[in-house]
Enzyme design. Structure first.
Site, PDB file in Angstrom:
ATOM      1  N   THR A  20       1.063   1.089   7.631  1.00 29.63           N
ATOM      2  CA  THR A  20       1.540  -0.128   8.295  1.00 29.63           C
ATOM      3  C   THR A  20       0.351  -0.862   8.911  1.00 29.63           C
ATOM      4  OG1 THR A  20       1.835   0.756  10.542  1.00 29.63           O
ATOM      5  CG2 THR A  20       3.586   1.210   8.937  1.00 29.63           C
ATOM      6  N   LEU A  64     -13.380   2.447  -1.324  1.00 27.56           N
ATOM      7  CA  LEU A  64     -14.809   2.776  -1.408  1.00 27.56           C
ATOM      8  C   LEU A  64     -15.160   3.898  -0.425  1.00 27.56           C
ATOM      9  CD1 LEU A  64     -16.425  -0.797  -1.565  1.00 27.56           C
ATOM     10  CD2 LEU A  64     -15.994   0.782  -3.458  1.00 27.56           C
ATOM     11  N   VAL A 105       0.838  -1.212   0.000  1.00 29.97           N
ATOM     12  CA  VAL A 105       0.000   0.000   0.000  1.00 29.97           C
ATOM     13  C   VAL A 105       0.863   1.248   0.000  1.00 29.97           C
ATOM     14  CG1 VAL A 105      -1.717   1.338   1.279  1.00 29.97           C
ATOM     15  CG2 VAL A 105      -1.941  -1.151   1.121  1.00 29.97           C
ATOM     16  N   LYS A 113     -13.394  -3.913  11.162  1.00 26.08           N
ATOM     17  CA  LYS A 113     -14.098  -3.025  10.238  1.00 26.08           C
ATOM     18  C   LYS A 113     -15.518  -2.748  10.710  1.00 26.08           C
ATOM     19  CE  LYS A 113     -11.456  -4.575   6.196  1.00 26.08           C
ATOM     20  NZ  LYS A 113     -11.500  -5.294   4.897  1.00 26.08           N
TER      21      LYS A 113
END
Length: 811
Positions: free
Chosen positions: A551, A609, A471, A678
């Site tokens: 990270t 998203l 990422v 999440k």
């Protein structure tokens, strides 16, 4: 349905009409095409009429040249199968026009009604030609549905009748309709009238508003609104987006891209306007809407000017405290048909100055002196006078509102360059600051303002990036690719001043070269630890800083509070902080709010998203989130989409890891831990106090497979393959699929494996995609759905980048 308007330069030549044809025929939705007369034809019609009125027989030569030009265009753009028919139609119109000119020549006189009739032929003829050139286009006569009424000797649109006629006319219209702009008829007498200079733009806007078009596109020979007149300012560039107010202000003060009244109809129907170039259709153009947008660090959108200004001043101590003086000024000017584009009044009320065109100057002074003759005679008003041959300059931008120092910078710049300001004005909306100067100073004034406000300064955002794996590496690559573009188009400089891996860190106040950062980090980097990284950032104390955590390290997330306290914004791809204890989560958000910085973590859920941002928008607008159902693990979705007779569970897990969808230790995904994090974040953002321990877990892999080392897991997980295959076959026979679903309802949270049939929105979820259904008080019967890529370094990095840009935009 779209409305497209093409100006005279667009339809003024064979190549131009062929370009129009290509653009229109490429449209996928129904269109109404509004066209002007061929370029220069309206002026030519006026000229021929004057020659005829003066008894000059050369009007016939000019008439023949005009006719020949139209025939030449028809020959070049109309298909041979209908060419003869089109020539006949145009010939009939030219015959009528010839008879009118002959009548004018014979009586040596011409009325306004006759002039209106003569100039109407330009659009009538061009619209016939263009409709014939475009495949399957139908021609409509604008005179049958654009109606006007007379006010102060001007043709004003009768909107009630016009809107009704437009709707009836186009009720069952074909996919492509073509009509002429500018032309109209009187509501009462049916005499031919017109909408004045630039009236074709106005016609298109009226039609668009009446039919509730999706967009109005104005096609001309320019790429869009420019920051300034490119004939004066060499490095002026196209403005990508404008609000309706900004566009109106620029038009009123001299920008000739569109006719000013065009904005009014579409503004009230919230129909966006796009300015495009017929001869450069690939150019983005300028998009005009109600949305107030601005480039980072630039309060001004554009500079416009009128080099045809007369300043009329009404002055006298007798005006102080007297009610109705300004009413009388504007009433008498309106009755005389004089348009005022600027007003400047002293707070003591003893002086009012108004800006008008030079051509209206003498009449304005005359009618004002007549109106205030008594006050002048009594000495209450000293004199009414004009200063002619001046120029008006306006700087325009919604972002000027409540931005301290704009006016000071403007007038300081002008003063330092020896430019005298005769009068100035700024409304309470703060969208426009305008001033009047002498005409010879106009070019200098425009150049110094453009240089001062557009070219001298970049907005700088200093970025620290922790983590340069999949990422972080993708993010740095995206920043590198966008740096020059953002500097050139947005005035934003993304300056990466710190990069840290798990072992090394590199800092540079001037910025790190992203082409060589990996080598520099390897050769010049110093030993890194979370504490050392934090200390170095605080010691540098660089303005406009943002710390980006790419990270999955809990010690790095522990730095957030210290950084936020030090006025450093935090963008986190790392889920640990936002899903940690509720107390820590709230503390971080409150610290960011109090310090005036940002703590953003959009990519914690759904990668790129816009889930969290959408939820915040719902809540901030007064909605209440009641329930959420989501597939939030791209890894698990990939696994359940991959399992087949040929690919057992264990292999699907390995494939997810190899595709980099899974965490380095896939047990984090399989245990539901990642989904739980999440879900906790989503529940909190929805306004519920939730801890990870509150989430009910219904897992599909027994707990014993999570014990031991990662190597042990890979050795034992194939034991589940046979059972999963048997269950998969049974499920497939029922036409169902597995989905690992996270559910939150009124603060109660649960994760587990669900069976969904082909009617469920989750059924067709492909690859590693994520999906969330949000049920709110407003979105109740039909929940809001957000769906798309939910895993992958590229989209996650793009989501992080979006958070960085949102911080840049608030500065």
């Amino acid at each position: 349905m779209k409305v497209l308007k093409f100006g005279g330069t667009s339809v003024g030549s064979v190549n131009g009409i062929l370009s129009v044809k290509k653009i229109v025929e490429a449209q996928e939705e129904p269109v109404i095409v509004v066209v002007s007369a061929l370029s220069g034809i309206t002026d030519q019609l006026y000229s021929i009429a004057k020659l005829a009125c003066d008894g000059d027989k050369t009007y016939l030569d000019q008439y023949e040249l005009m006719f020949s030009r139209h025939v030449e265009v028809i020959e070049g753009v109309v298909d041979a199968t209908i060419k003869e028919e089109v020539l006949k139609q145009v010939q009939l119109l030219f015959n009528d026009l010839s008879n009118i000119f002959r009548g004018v020549y014979l009586i040596k006189d011409i009325s306004t009604k006759i002039i209106d009739t003569i100039v109407s032929y330009g659009e009538s003829i061009s619209s016939i030609i263009v409709s014939a050139a475009i495949k399957d286009a139908a021609h409509f006569d604008s005179k049958t549905f654009i109606k006007t009424e007379n006010q102060f000797d001007k043709h004003i649109v009768d909107f009630e009748k016009t809107n009704d006629l437009i709707r009836k006319c186009f009720e069952n219209a074909p996919r492509i309709c073509v009509c002429g702009g500018f032309i109209s008829t009187d509501s009462t007498t049916s005499f031919i009238t017109n909408l004045g200079r630039g009236g074709s733009d106005y016609t298109a806007a009226i039609i668009a508003a009446s039919l509730h078009a999706t967009i109005l596109e104005i096609w001309s020979d320019v790429d869009g609104f420019m920051t300034a007149d490119p004939r004066i300012i060499n490095n002026a560039y196209v403005i990508e987006k404008l609000s309706f107010i900004e566009a109106m202000e620029l038009c009123n003060f001299g920008a000739k891209v569109i006719y000013p009244p065009t904005i009014f109809p579409v503004f009230h129907q919230n129909i966006p306007v796009k300015i495009k170039n017929t001869f450069n259709p690939e150019a983005e153009g300028t998009y005009i809407s109600r949305e107030k947008t601005g480039e980072a660090g630039k309060a001004i959108k554009g500079i416009s000017s009128i080099n045809d200004t007369s300043l009329i001043t009404v002055q006298g101590l007798g005006m102080v405290g007297v009610i109705g003086v300004n009413y009388r000024i504007f009433r008498v000017l309106a009755k005389s048909g004089i348009s005022v584009f600027m007003v400047s009044q002293a707070s003591s009320e003893n002086t009012t100055s108004i800006g008008v065109r030079n051509a209206d100057s003498a009449l304005a002074v005359e009618v004002l002196r007549k109106e205030f003759a008594y006050e002048i005679g009594q000495g209450e008003i000293n004199e009414i006078f004009s200063e002619d041959d001046l120029a008006t300059v306006a700087i325009v931008g919604d972002n000027m509102k409540r931005t301290p120092g704009i006016a000071g910078k403007l007038f300081g710049t002008l003063g330092r360059n020896g430019i005298n300001v005769v009068a100035c004005a700024q409304g309470a909306s703060e969208t426009n600051i305008s001033f009047v100067t002498d005409r010879k100073s106009l070019r200098k004034a425009l150049n110094v303002i453009h240089d001062s406000f557009f070219l001298s300064e970049y907005q700088v955002l200093n970025i620290y990036v922790a983590g340069i794996g999949t990422v972080g590496g993708s993010l740095l690559n995206q920043i590198k690719k966008q740096q020059q573009l953002l500097m050139s188009q947005n005035g934003l400089k993304l300056n990466v001043v710190g990069i840290a891996s798990s072992k090394k860190m590199l800092f540079s106040r001037e910025g790190i070269n992203l082409d060589t950062y990996a080598e520099e980090l390897r050769t010049n980097g110093v030993d890194a630890s979370p504490e050392l990284i934090c200390n170095e950032i605080l010691n540098l104390n660089i303005f406009n800083s943002v710390f980006v955590d790419c990270t999955a390290n809990s010690q790095i997330s522990d730095l957030y509070h210290t950084l936020l306290q030090s006025n450093i914004s935090v963008v986190a791809a790392n889920k640990i902080a936002a899903s940690s204890s509720y107390e820590n989560y709230i503390n971080l958000k409150e610290t960011a709010r109090k310090r005036g910085v940002k703590f953003l973590f959009e990519t914690n859920v759904g990668a790129g998203l816009p889930i969290i941002n959408t939820m915040n928008n719902l809540i901030n607008s007064g909605d209440h989130i009641q329930k959420m159902q989501a597939v939030l693990s791209g890894t698990l979705n990939f696994i359940f989409n991959t399992i087949s007779e040929e690919i057992p569970l264990s292999k699907a897990i390995l494939m997810a890891k190899e595709a980099r969808f899974a965490e380095p230790d896939p047990r984090i995904d399989l245990s539901g831990k990642d989904v739980i994090r999440k879900l906790v974040i989503l529940a909190r953002e929805a306004g519920y106090k939730v801890e990870q321990s509150d989430v009910v877990k219904n897992l599909f892999i027994p707990e014993k497979y999570f014990a031991g080392s990662l190597d042990d897991f890979w050795k034992t997980v194939p034991e589940l393959d046979a059972d999963f295959e048997q269950r998969r076959k049974a499920l497939a026979a029922q036409g169902k699929r597995w989905r690992f679903v996270a559910t939150m309802e009124n603060g109660n949270c649960e994760v587990g494996l669900h069976e969904v049939d082909n009617l469920h929105p989750f059924f067709d979820l492909q690859g590693s995609n994520n999906i969330i259904l949000i049920t709110t008080e407003r979105y109740n019967e039909f929940p809001m759905m957000i769906k798309g890529y939910g895993a992958g370094a590229g989209v996650t990095a793009a989501g992080v980048f979006s958070d960085i840009m949102s911080i840049a935009n608030i500065r």
